[in-house]
Design a protein around this motif. Sequence first.
Motif, PDB file in Angstrom:
ATOM      1  N   CYS A  34       0.839  -1.207   0.000  1.00  0.00           N
ATOM      2  CA  CYS A  34       0.000   0.000   0.000  1.00  0.00           C
ATOM      3  C   CYS A  34       0.870   1.253   0.000  1.00  0.00           C
ATOM      4  O   CYS A  34       1.931   1.295   0.623  1.00  0.00           O
ATOM      5  CB  CYS A  34      -0.889   0.018   1.237  1.00  0.00           C
ATOM      6  N   ILE A  35       0.372   2.258  -0.683  1.00  0.00           N
ATOM      7  CA  ILE A  35       1.048   3.562  -0.746  1.00  0.00           C
ATOM      8  C   ILE A  35       0.043   4.591  -0.241  1.00  0.00           C
ATOM      9  O   ILE A  35      -1.032   4.740  -0.828  1.00  0.00           O
ATOM     10  CB  ILE A  35       1.440   3.898  -2.205  1.00  0.00           C
ATOM     11  N   ALA A  36       0.369   5.252   0.857  1.00  0.00           N
ATOM     12  CA  ALA A  36      -0.562   6.233   1.432  1.00  0.00           C
ATOM     13  C   ALA A  36       0.010   7.628   1.244  1.00  0.00           C
ATOM     14  O   ALA A  36       1.223   7.826   1.386  1.00  0.00           O
ATOM     15  CB  ALA A  36      -0.785   5.948   2.906  1.00  0.00           C
ATOM     16  N   ASP A  37      -0.856   8.595   0.954  1.00  0.00           N
ATOM     17  CA  ASP A  37      -0.352   9.934   0.619  1.00  0.00           C
ATOM     18  C   ASP A  37      -0.162  10.826   1.844  1.00  0.00           C
ATOM     19  O   ASP A  37       0.263  11.963   1.717  1.00  0.00           O
ATOM     20  CB  ASP A  37      -1.229  10.614  -0.437  1.00  0.00           C
ATOM     21  N   ASP A  38      -0.497  10.326   3.025  1.00  0.00           N
ATOM     22  CA  ASP A  38      -0.073  11.031   4.239  1.00  0.00           C
ATOM     23  C   ASP A  38      -0.013  10.041   5.395  1.00  0.00           C
ATOM     24  O   ASP A  38      -0.392   8.878   5.254  1.00  0.00           O
ATOM     25  CB  ASP A  38      -0.918  12.269   4.541  1.00  0.00           C
ATOM     26  N   PHE A  39       0.508  10.522   6.524  1.00  0.00           N
ATOM     27  CA  PHE A  39       0.863   9.586   7.591  1.00  0.00           C
ATOM     28  C   PHE A  39      -0.349   9.109   8.390  1.00  0.00           C
ATOM     29  O   PHE A  39      -0.434   7.942   8.767  1.00  0.00           O
ATOM     30  CB  PHE A  39       1.901  10.235   8.515  1.00  0.00           C
ATOM     31  N   ALA A  86       4.370  16.323  -9.761  1.00  0.00           N
ATOM     32  CA  ALA A  86       5.537  15.555 -10.235  1.00  0.00           C
ATOM     33  C   ALA A  86       6.273  14.908  -9.058  1.00  0.00           C
ATOM     34  O   ALA A  86       6.743  13.769  -9.142  1.00  0.00           O
ATOM     35  CB  ALA A  86       6.477  16.460 -11.020  1.00  0.00           C
ATOM     36  N   GLU A  87       6.349  15.629  -7.940  1.00  0.00           N
ATOM     37  CA  GLU A  87       7.016  15.064  -6.754  1.00  0.00           C
ATOM     38  C   GLU A  87       6.200  13.919  -6.173  1.00  0.00           C
ATOM     39  O   GLU A  87       6.740  12.883  -5.783  1.00  0.00           O
ATOM     40  CB  GLU A  87       7.147  16.145  -5.665  1.00  0.00           C
ATOM     41  N   ALA A  88       4.881  14.120  -6.089  1.00  0.00           N
ATOM     42  CA  ALA A  88       4.013  13.069  -5.539  1.00  0.00           C
ATOM     43  C   ALA A  88       4.105  11.806  -6.397  1.00  0.00           C
ATOM     44  O   ALA A  88       4.169  10.687  -5.880  1.00  0.00           O
ATOM     45  CB  ALA A  88       2.569  13.563  -5.479  1.00  0.00           C
ATOM     46  N   VAL A  89       4.151  11.997  -7.719  1.00  0.00           N
ATOM     47  CA  VAL A  89       4.273  10.859  -8.632  1.00  0.00           C
ATOM     48  C   VAL A  89       5.605  10.147  -8.414  1.00  0.00           C
ATOM     49  O   VAL A  89       5.659   8.922  -8.285  1.00  0.00           O
ATOM     50  CB  VAL A  89       4.123  11.330 -10.102  1.00  0.00           C
ATOM     51  N   ALA A  90       6.682  10.915  -8.347  1.00  0.00           N
ATOM     52  CA  ALA A  90       8.011  10.301  -8.189  1.00  0.00           C
ATOM     53  C   ALA A  90       8.091   9.506  -6.887  1.00  0.00           C
ATOM     54  O   ALA A  90       8.574   8.359  -6.865  1.00  0.00           O
ATOM     55  CB  ALA A  90       9.091  11.386  -8.225  1.00  0.00           C
ATOM     56  N   GLN A  91       7.581  10.084  -5.796  1.00  0.00           N
ATOM     57  CA  GLN A  91       7.602   9.370  -4.508  1.00  0.00           C
ATOM     58  C   GLN A  91       6.770   8.091  -4.583  1.00  0.00           C
ATOM     59  O   GLN A  91       7.159   7.044  -4.065  1.00  0.00           O
ATOM     60  CB  GLN A  91       7.004  10.250  -3.408  1.00  0.00           C
ATOM     61  N   SER A  92       5.609   8.187  -5.230  1.00  0.00           N
ATOM     62  CA  SER A  92       4.705   7.031  -5.287  1.00  0.00           C
ATOM     63  C   SER A  92       5.320   5.914  -6.134  1.00  0.00           C
ATOM     64  O   SER A  92       5.185   4.736  -5.799  1.00  0.00           O
ATOM     65  CB  SER A  92       3.344   7.441  -5.863  1.00  0.00           C
ATOM     66  N   LEU A  93       5.983   6.291  -7.212  1.00  0.00           N
ATOM     67  CA  LEU A  93       6.618   5.273  -8.063  1.00  0.00           C
ATOM     68  C   LEU A  93       7.786   4.609  -7.338  1.00  0.00           C
ATOM     69  O   LEU A  93       8.035   3.412  -7.504  1.00  0.00           O
ATOM     70  CB  LEU A  93       7.092   5.898  -9.381  1.00  0.00           C
ATOM     71  N   GLU A  94       8.477   5.398  -6.515  1.00  0.00           N
ATOM     72  CA  GLU A  94       9.573   4.811  -5.730  1.00  0.00           C
ATOM     73  C   GLU A  94       9.002   3.791  -4.739  1.00  0.00           C
ATOM     74  O   GLU A  94       9.528   2.692  -4.562  1.00  0.00           O
ATOM     75  CB  GLU A  94      10.306   5.940  -4.985  1.00  0.00           C
ATOM     76  N   ALA A  95       7.874   4.157  -4.121  1.00  0.00           N
ATOM     77  CA  ALA A  95       7.219   3.235  -3.177  1.00  0.00           C
ATOM     78  C   ALA A  95       6.751   1.985  -3.911  1.00  0.00           C
ATOM     79  O   ALA A  95       6.902   0.855  -3.420  1.00  0.00           O
ATOM     80  CB  ALA A  95       6.034   3.928  -2.503  1.00  0.00           C
ATOM     81  N   LEU A  96       6.195   2.173  -5.095  1.00  0.00           N
ATOM     82  CA  LEU A  96       5.730   1.027  -5.884  1.00  0.00           C
ATOM     83  C   LEU A  96       6.885   0.071  -6.175  1.00  0.00           C
ATOM     84  O   LEU A  96       6.750  -1.146  -6.000  1.00  0.00           O
ATOM     85  CB  LEU A  96       5.106   1.512  -7.203  1.00  0.00           C
TER      86      LEU A  96
END
Length: 453
Positions: A34-39, A86-96
């Motif tokens: 799972c990838i969550a966009d906040d804590f 773009a930052e949110a996408v990059a972080q999410s792809l790293e998590a993926l």
Amino acid sequence: MTERRTEPPQASESSLKGQRGHAVPSVGTLFLGCIADDFTGASDLANNLVRSGMRVVQTIGVPSGPLGVAVDAVVVALKSRTNPPAEAVAQSLEALAWLQAQGAQQIYFKYCSTFDSTEHGNIGPVTEALMDALGTDFTIATPAFPDNNRTVFKGYLFAGDTLLSESGMQNHPLTPMTDANLVRVLQAQTRRVVGLIDYAVVASGTDAVRERIAQLKTAGVGMAIVDAITNADLMRLGPALKGMPLVTAGSGVALGLGQNFGIAPSVEASQLPQASGLKAVVSGSCSVATNRQVRAFIAAGLPALAIDPLRMASGVDVAAEVLAWAGPLLQNGPVLVYSSDESAAVKAVQQQLGAAAAGALVERTLAAIACGLVGLGVRQLVVAGGETAGACVQALGIMQMQIGPQIAPGVPWCFALLPLSASAGAAQGLHLTLKSGNFGADDFFTQAFTVLA
Ligand code: ADP
């Protein structure tokens, strides 16, 4: 059915490393990544996964190496909700990429139950990037979480009895939500066609949902908002999502996913080490529910201190003042430190400092206060506010949290090992809970400690 542990974990380093007698997992045993966009959202999701019987760990950011713990689901907590797309996408792809390396069988992108997004995203852009990376042409989207009165009907999101856009969320400091029609909101954020799986379909059952998904795919729809009003709707939806490479949702959908992996609810899934130490609440949420919780804490006669963003901006060491105030009081019971305020006051501050700068300044100060409180011996810490929680957890240097019992829908207690610098040289654990702004009853700030006791 997966193996279930029976022994409670101990408050030691082993609590987060290969605990519960499980062997360190081999790649391929992780059901959900799972990838969550906040804590706070991450622990909200983790809470529902635990309720469905899964053993869950939440990581703070993307880990640098393998997890090293046997669990059914991992929730990677990002702080990407209000970042540029773009930052949110990059972080999410790293998590993926990390979750895929752990062998995650299905990916779950978790956002807020109030579909919090800025004018430019990020739910659409992140979903689209994850779909591209996974090579999939369809996913669902629904923030429905009936336990917390978030329901979706005909594509419109309700918070309690009111439309999202009349719920107070239209005044959120960072992500004002002025349109309750989620098909429209999501369509504005993506090039893919957004459709709807409406209530009549969901109420008809899993097969009807499957058929509707097939129809939508044929019609070229890439993302479908799903109506859901009750947990029964979510349980009907769950099996229709089996094998879908990517699910995007609030935390509610998680309740129906355990069944896809042969997992049933169990008490053992939520056991944490015994709690001890001093107690404190740090609140940077200005949401309606949090403001009520602050008032209830004060009305209960408990020590509370408001902090003023304008004094922070003028260079006063507010954190030092707070710690000097809290030191003698902590021995008597929980203290509350809050910047939480009504929307008119928040707007006045934002006009002077700028919304983003005010938010960042308050977050930094509350994070310094949280670290200071832990330095004073606080080992049971409540943090209110998604962005606030992100700032506090990062400042505390916490890497990973084990998910425990629920305090209120969407809010579990968690247990984390403190880095040595924060715990005066000896390995120590911290019980903490990250409360999303609008979650919890009025007495949440006192009720939380009762649950842990
Ligand atoms: P929630 O979960 O309620 O959305 P967050 O912590 O995510 O809470 O967001 C609240 C934001 O408002 C944070 O960035 C926080 O620093 C900021 N904030 C908190 N108090 C104030 C205040 N008094 N004035 C201006 N901004 C504030």
